[in-house]
Write a protein that holds these residues in place. Structure first.
Motif, PDB file in Angstrom:
ATOM      1  N   GLU A 239       0.842  -1.204   0.000  1.00 50.20           N
ATOM      2  CA  GLU A 239       0.000   0.000   0.000  1.00 50.20           C
ATOM      3  C   GLU A 239       0.879   1.256   0.000  1.00 50.20           C
ATOM      4  OE1 GLU A 239      -4.181   0.823   2.094  1.00 50.20           O
ATOM      5  OE2 GLU A 239      -2.562   0.310   3.487  1.00 50.20           O
ATOM      6  N   ARG A 240       1.933   1.231   0.800  1.00 47.35           N
ATOM      7  CA  ARG A 240       2.855   2.369   0.869  1.00 47.35           C
ATOM      8  C   ARG A 240       3.590   2.535  -0.460  1.00 47.35           C
ATOM      9  NH1 ARG A 240       3.393   6.942   3.056  1.00 47.35           N
ATOM     10  NH2 ARG A 240       4.864   7.140   4.731  1.00 47.35           N
ATOM     11  N   LEU A 241       3.970   1.430  -1.060  1.00 48.34           N
ATOM     12  CA  LEU A 241       4.661   1.480  -2.348  1.00 48.34           C
ATOM     13  C   LEU A 241       3.741   2.030  -3.426  1.00 48.34           C
ATOM     14  CD1 LEU A 241       7.151   0.941  -4.074  1.00 48.34           C
ATOM     15  CD2 LEU A 241       6.486  -1.458  -4.186  1.00 48.34           C
ATOM     16  N   LEU A 242       2.485   1.654  -3.395  1.00 46.14           N
ATOM     17  CA  LEU A 242       1.516   2.202  -4.354  1.00 46.14           C
ATOM     18  C   LEU A 242       1.413   3.711  -4.192  1.00 46.14           C
ATOM     19  CD1 LEU A 242      -0.683   2.030  -6.501  1.00 46.14           C
ATOM     20  CD2 LEU A 242      -2.304   1.483  -4.687  1.00 46.14           C
ATOM     21  N   ALA A 243       1.321   4.185  -2.959  1.00 46.75           N
ATOM     22  CA  ALA A 243       1.246   5.628  -2.715  1.00 46.75           C
ATOM     23  C   ALA A 243       2.508   6.312  -3.236  1.00 46.75           C
ATOM     24  CB  ALA A 243       1.052   5.907  -1.227  1.00 46.75           C
ATOM     25  N   TRP A 244       3.649   5.694  -3.009  1.00 46.06           N
ATOM     26  CA  TRP A 244       4.908   6.265  -3.488  1.00 46.06           C
ATOM     27  C   TRP A 244       4.922   6.303  -5.016  1.00 46.06           C
ATOM     28  CZ3 TRP A 244       8.828   4.842  -6.716  1.00 46.06           C
ATOM     29  CH2 TRP A 244       9.983   5.629  -6.681  1.00 46.06           C
ATOM     30  N   ALA A 245       4.533   5.203  -5.646  1.00 44.55           N
ATOM     31  CA  ALA A 245       4.552   5.130  -7.111  1.00 44.55           C
ATOM     32  C   ALA A 245       3.583   6.140  -7.729  1.00 44.55           C
ATOM     33  CB  ALA A 245       4.206   3.718  -7.574  1.00 44.55           C
ATOM     34  N   THR A 246       2.464   6.377  -7.069  1.00 42.67           N
ATOM     35  CA  THR A 246       1.504   7.368  -7.553  1.00 42.67           C
ATOM     36  C   THR A 246       2.118   8.770  -7.473  1.00 42.67           C
ATOM     37  OG1 THR A 246      -0.333   5.977  -6.853  1.00 42.67           O
ATOM     38  CG2 THR A 246      -0.822   8.303  -7.208  1.00 42.67           C
TER      39      THR A 246
END
Length: 187
Positions: free
Chosen positions: A131-138
């Motif tokens: 979830e944190r990685l998704l936020a970062w990638a966004t």
């Protein structure tokens, strides 16, 4: 022991002491040495002890994360990622992807051992990290490499089906976010 003492000497140049600690942690983390517990120990409270040397904080967090990952202390490793995000958010994505890959491997190993508790605990941490990685990638479009993107996709496929519904649901939701993100920013 002498290097550790020099690294902790209060009258030494703060960045020199921090650099000595980083070198020692790097040596301890090297695969031929494999003294990860000692690396974690010498990096304990690094941010406080070497607050006067800001450029050393991110490398220390990377070393700590590496040692924790090798020790399979995934919860603590994910917490180190959170600290790293505060220190060097621009470069955190690949680090998170590597940890997610290690978590996937640990989930598989725990499943092979029949350790349902470790599977669930690691999968919970993997869900939080994903979830944190998704936020970062966004927030950082186009910054994940094709290999890191593949790591994320494979991680979702590797989660055993026997996990609690909440974790499975969260992973499905997060995966949908990744798919939308990568359609929006194709390679």
């Amino acid at each position: 022991a002498a290097a550790e003492k020099a690294a902790n000497t209060s009258d030494a140049d703060p960045c020199l002491a921090a650099e000595i600690t980083l070198i020692l942690a790097g040596v301890l983390n090297h695969p031929t040495i494999s003294r990860y517990e000692e690396a974690v120990k010498i990096l304990e409270d690094f941010e406080k002890r070497h607050a006067g040397c800001a450029p050393a904080i991110a490398p220390a967090l990377r070393e700590r994360l590496s040692a924790l990952r090798q020790l399979k202390r995934m919860g603590e490793a994910r917490e180190a990622v959170e600290a790293y995000l505060k220190t060097d958010a621009e470069n955190a994505g690949p680090l998170m992807a590597r940890l997610l890959d290690a978590m996937r491997d640990e989930i598989g190993a725990a499943a092979d051992r029949g350790d349902a508790t470790a599977v669930k605990a690691t999968a919970d941490e993997a869900a939080k990290l994903a979830e944190r990685l998704l936020a970062w990638a966004t927030a950082h479009p186009g910054r994940l490499s094709a290999g890191d993107t593949l790591t994320v996709s494979v991680t979702f496929e590797a989660i055993p089906s026997g996990l609690c519904d909440l974790v499975a649901t969260r992973l499905t939701e997060i995966r949908g976010g990744y798919e939308r993100l990568f359609k929006q920013y194709p390679r």
